[in-house]
Scaffold this motif. Structure first.
Motif, PDB file in Angstrom:
ATOM      1  N   SER A  29       0.830  -1.211   0.000  1.00 33.44           N
ATOM      2  CA  SER A  29       0.000   0.000   0.000  1.00 33.44           C
ATOM      3  C   SER A  29       0.863   1.259   0.000  1.00 33.44           C
ATOM      4  O   SER A  29       0.535   2.243  -0.686  1.00 33.44           O
ATOM      5  N   PHE A  30       1.963   1.261   0.756  1.00 34.83           N
ATOM      6  CA  PHE A  30       2.876   2.406   0.711  1.00 34.83           C
ATOM      7  C   PHE A  30       3.544   2.484  -0.657  1.00 34.83           C
ATOM      8  O   PHE A  30       3.735   3.576  -1.206  1.00 34.83           O
ATOM      9  N   ALA A  31       3.929   1.322  -1.206  1.00 32.94           N
ATOM     10  CA  ALA A  31       4.591   1.316  -2.516  1.00 32.94           C
ATOM     11  C   ALA A  31       3.685   1.898  -3.597  1.00 32.94           C
ATOM     12  O   ALA A  31       4.140   2.638  -4.479  1.00 32.94           O
ATOM     13  N   GLU A  32       2.409   1.588  -3.517  1.00 33.46           N
ATOM     14  CA  GLU A  32       1.485   2.067  -4.545  1.00 33.46           C
ATOM     15  C   GLU A  32       1.291   3.579  -4.492  1.00 33.46           C
ATOM     16  O   GLU A  32       0.818   4.174  -5.458  1.00 33.46           O
ATOM     17  N   ARG A  33       1.654   4.201  -3.365  1.00 33.36           N
ATOM     18  CA  ARG A  33       1.576   5.658  -3.299  1.00 33.36           C
ATOM     19  C   ARG A  33       2.634   6.323  -4.182  1.00 33.36           C
ATOM     20  O   ARG A  33       2.438   7.453  -4.641  1.00 33.36           O
ATOM     21  N   CYS A  34       3.767   5.624  -4.389  1.00 32.13           N
ATOM     22  CA  CYS A  34       4.873   6.260  -5.117  1.00 32.13           C
ATOM     23  C   CYS A  34       5.260   5.531  -6.394  1.00 32.13           C
ATOM     24  O   CYS A  34       6.003   6.087  -7.211  1.00 32.13           O
ATOM     25  N   MET A  35       4.781   4.315  -6.590  1.00 37.16           N
ATOM     26  CA  MET A  35       5.124   3.529  -7.779  1.00 37.16           C
ATOM     27  C   MET A  35       3.863   3.301  -8.592  1.00 37.16           C
ATOM     28  O   MET A  35       2.947   2.586  -8.157  1.00 37.16           O
ATOM     29  N   SER A  36       3.795   3.891  -9.761  1.00 34.81           N
ATOM     30  CA  SER A  36       2.565   3.819 -10.550  1.00 34.81           C
ATOM     31  C   SER A  36       2.479   2.561 -11.404  1.00 34.81           C
ATOM     32  O   SER A  36       1.399   2.230 -11.908  1.00 34.81           O
ATOM     33  N   GLN A  37       3.610   1.834 -11.588  1.00 34.15           N
ATOM     34  CA  GLN A  37       3.604   0.620 -12.409  1.00 34.15           C
ATOM     35  C   GLN A  37       4.334  -0.502 -11.681  1.00 34.15           C
ATOM     36  O   GLN A  37       5.466  -0.834 -12.027  1.00 34.15           O
ATOM     37  N   ILE A  38       3.706  -1.067 -10.674  1.00 37.72           N
ATOM     38  CA  ILE A  38       4.307  -2.230 -10.012  1.00 37.72           C
ATOM     39  C   ILE A  38       3.980  -3.460 -10.850  1.00 37.72           C
ATOM     40  O   ILE A  38       2.832  -3.922 -10.878  1.00 37.72           O
ATOM     41  N   VAL A  39       4.983  -3.984 -11.535  1.00 36.32           N
ATOM     42  CA  VAL A  39       4.754  -5.138 -12.406  1.00 36.32           C
ATOM     43  C   VAL A  39       5.008  -6.453 -11.692  1.00 36.32           C
ATOM     44  O   VAL A  39       4.580  -7.514 -12.160  1.00 36.32           O
ATOM     45  N   TYR A  40       5.719  -6.387 -10.547  1.00 36.57           N
ATOM     46  CA  TYR A  40       5.963  -7.607  -9.779  1.00 36.57           C
ATOM     47  C   TYR A  40       6.106  -7.250  -8.305  1.00 36.57           C
ATOM     48  O   TYR A  40       6.792  -6.278  -7.956  1.00 36.57           O
ATOM     49  N   TRP A  41       5.462  -8.054  -7.458  1.00 34.64           N
ATOM     50  CA  TRP A  41       5.584  -7.897  -6.006  1.00 34.64           C
ATOM     51  C   TRP A  41       5.735  -9.288  -5.406  1.00 34.64           C
ATOM     52  O   TRP A  41       4.817 -10.108  -5.495  1.00 34.64           O
ATOM     53  N   GLY A  42       6.896  -9.564  -4.844  1.00 35.80           N
ATOM     54  CA  GLY A  42       7.146 -10.881  -4.281  1.00 35.80           C
ATOM     55  C   GLY A  42       7.466 -10.815  -2.804  1.00 35.80           C
ATOM     56  O   GLY A  42       8.161  -9.896  -2.356  1.00 35.80           O
ATOM     57  N   GLU A  43       6.945 -11.764  -2.040  1.00 42.95           N
ATOM     58  CA  GLU A  43       7.260 -11.873  -0.618  1.00 42.95           C
ATOM     59  C   GLU A  43       7.745 -13.294  -0.354  1.00 42.95           C
ATOM     60  O   GLU A  43       7.018 -14.256  -0.619  1.00 42.95           O
ATOM     61  N   VAL A  44       8.976 -13.415   0.138  1.00 40.62           N
ATOM     62  CA  VAL A  44       9.576 -14.730   0.348  1.00 40.62           C
ATOM     63  C   VAL A  44       9.639 -15.031   1.839  1.00 40.62           C
ATOM     64  O   VAL A  44       9.381 -14.173   2.684  1.00 40.62           O
ATOM     65  N   ASP A  45       9.993 -16.283   2.164  1.00 35.25           N
ATOM     66  CA  ASP A  45       9.885 -16.714   3.569  1.00 35.25           C
ATOM     67  C   ASP A  45      11.218 -16.798   4.290  1.00 35.25           C
ATOM     68  O   ASP A  45      11.257 -17.126   5.476  1.00 35.25           O
ATOM     69  N   LYS A  46      12.327 -16.479   3.614  1.00 33.76           N
ATOM     70  CA  LYS A  46      13.639 -16.517   4.250  1.00 33.76           C
ATOM     71  C   LYS A  46      14.489 -15.373   3.714  1.00 33.76           C
ATOM     72  O   LYS A  46      14.301 -14.919   2.593  1.00 33.76           O
ATOM     73  N   GLY A  47      15.441 -14.929   4.529  1.00 36.11           N
ATOM     74  CA  GLY A  47      16.389 -13.926   4.070  1.00 36.11           C
ATOM     75  C   GLY A  47      16.224 -12.589   4.752  1.00 36.11           C
ATOM     76  O   GLY A  47      15.168 -12.272   5.308  1.00 36.11           O
TER      77      GLY A  47
END
Length: 382
Positions: A339-357
């Motif tokens: 939601s914060f990213a969408e305030r400043c990035m108008s073209q999010i073509v990929y959003w990934g959330e991983v479980d380690k790192g």
């Protein structure tokens, strides 16, 4: 090979006298007394510090690291009076996508050593020819084997401009860019500039902090702000020092290899996805490769100056109008909410959330990092 006369071949060849001097300094270390707690809350515990230094002095082999770097083509080119060192690893696949990879602090080009082969030769590492990249991996000015700026002004925006010139000199008319930590700041600055040929950017440390978060916040947004508050209160002393008086800090770290080591070792503990022991996330060799690089290049002060140049404005959100990919690793300094990213990035073509790192994604979890980068690149519009 490069045909540009402005680009010169480079090979790492540290004089043996410098390695001998390092061992002599380690042998003469004057230690403080042990901490008064039973954890890392006061910084690196004495026993952990002494164990790392014992390994560094008795078992660590810089020549192994040096040989690993020298497996790849390395070059230098002078841009605006500063020599930029970079790895240039071309894929065997003719249609590979050129990609800039930018590291941060306390990082180095060494962070990417385990992802070079999967990215340039994907068919041998679980991918397809369409996943191939030509990699350009520069060392930030003042870091590693890049030159040290002698005048102020090398902000993340200036570095982004230098990277644009670097890609032009290499003959790349279209490319993508990726980064974490300061590499994310430089990559985001590139995205804001939108130089000709830049198709998309990917960051594993999305810079989405709004100047005014507002009050009607989601749990994820509150979580990010809470993490940032904890960072400011308990983990940001290094950044205050480097963003205000990096030169003063540099005298101690330039003279003491143990001081330099602990300045970085603490961050490997705080910022990796570990079980309380940094060795559960990274090996001594992985940590000491980077620590030794900082020591041998005497880059404590010069790398710290990037904070002086850009820290106060460098990590807030900026508007991005090009295609962007983001990957969220669970033990990052904060988990950026979409939601914060969408305030400043108008073209999010990929959003990934991983479980380690954690913060050092490519170093800690190279396979997951490569998978995230591939997933993003497949989503970039033609």
């Amino acid at each position: 090979m490069s045909t540009n006369a402005l680009i010169n071949p480079f090979r790492v060849e540290v004089p043996q006298a410098e390695l001998d001097d390092l061992k002599q300094r380690l042998a003469r270390t004057r230690w403080p007394e042990r901490e008064t707690v039973k954890d890392w809350s006061q910084g690196v515990p004495l026993a952990s510090a002494q164990a790392l230094v014992k390994y560094w002095s008795e078992q660590y082999d810089w020549r192994r690291c040096e040989a690993a770097l020298n497996r790849y083509e390395q070059w230098t080119t002078e841009i605006d009076g500063v020599s930029i060192h970079f790895l240039h690893v071309r894929s065997k696949h003719e249609n590979a996508q050129p990609m800039l990879l930018t590291h941060g602090w306390p990082g180095a080009v060494l962070e990417f050593m385990s992802v070079i082969e999967p990215m340039t030769d994907p068919t041998a590492h679980g991918g397809t020819a369409e996943d191939a990249f030509h990699l350009v991996i520069p060392a930030l000015p003042g870091f590693g084997f890049s030159g040290k700026p002698t005048e102020h002004g090398w902000s993340v925006q200036k570095i982004a401009q230098a990277w644009t010139e670097l890609m032009a000199r290499l003959g790349y008319t279209q490319y993508v860019a990726q980064g974490g930590d300061w590499g994310a700041a430089v990559t985001t600055a590139l995205g804001a500039m939108q130089p000709a040929g830049l198709r998309s950017i990917h960051v594993n440390f999305p810079l989405v902090m709004p100047q005014d978060p507002g009050t009607d916040l989601s749990p994820a947004e509150v979580g990010m702000l809470t993490s940032m508050q904890e960072y400011v209160e308990w983990d940001s002393g290094y950044s205050h020092q480097q963003s205000t008086k990096p030169q003063t800090l540099g005298y101690g770290l330039a003279d003491s290899p143990v001081g330099q080591a602990m300045w970085i070792f603490e961050k490997f503990h705080r910022w990796t996805d570990n079980d309380g022991d940094p060795l559960s996330a990274l090996s001594y060799d992985q940590m000491l490769d980077i620590i030794t690089l900082y020591w041998l290049t005497n880059s404590a002060a010069s790398s710290g100056r990037l904070y002086w140049e850009s820290y106060k404005a460098g990590f807030f959100a900026v508007p991005l109008a090009l295609p962007v990919g983001c990957s969220i690793f669970p033990k990052e300094l904060y988990r950026a909410p979409r939601s914060f990213a969408e305030r400043c990035m108008s073209q999010i073509v990929y959003w990934g959330e991983v479980d380690k790192g954690g913060h050092f994604a490519a170093l800690e979890q190279p396979a997951l990092f490569v998978n995230e980068v591939r997933n993003w690149a497949r989503c970039v519009p033609d």
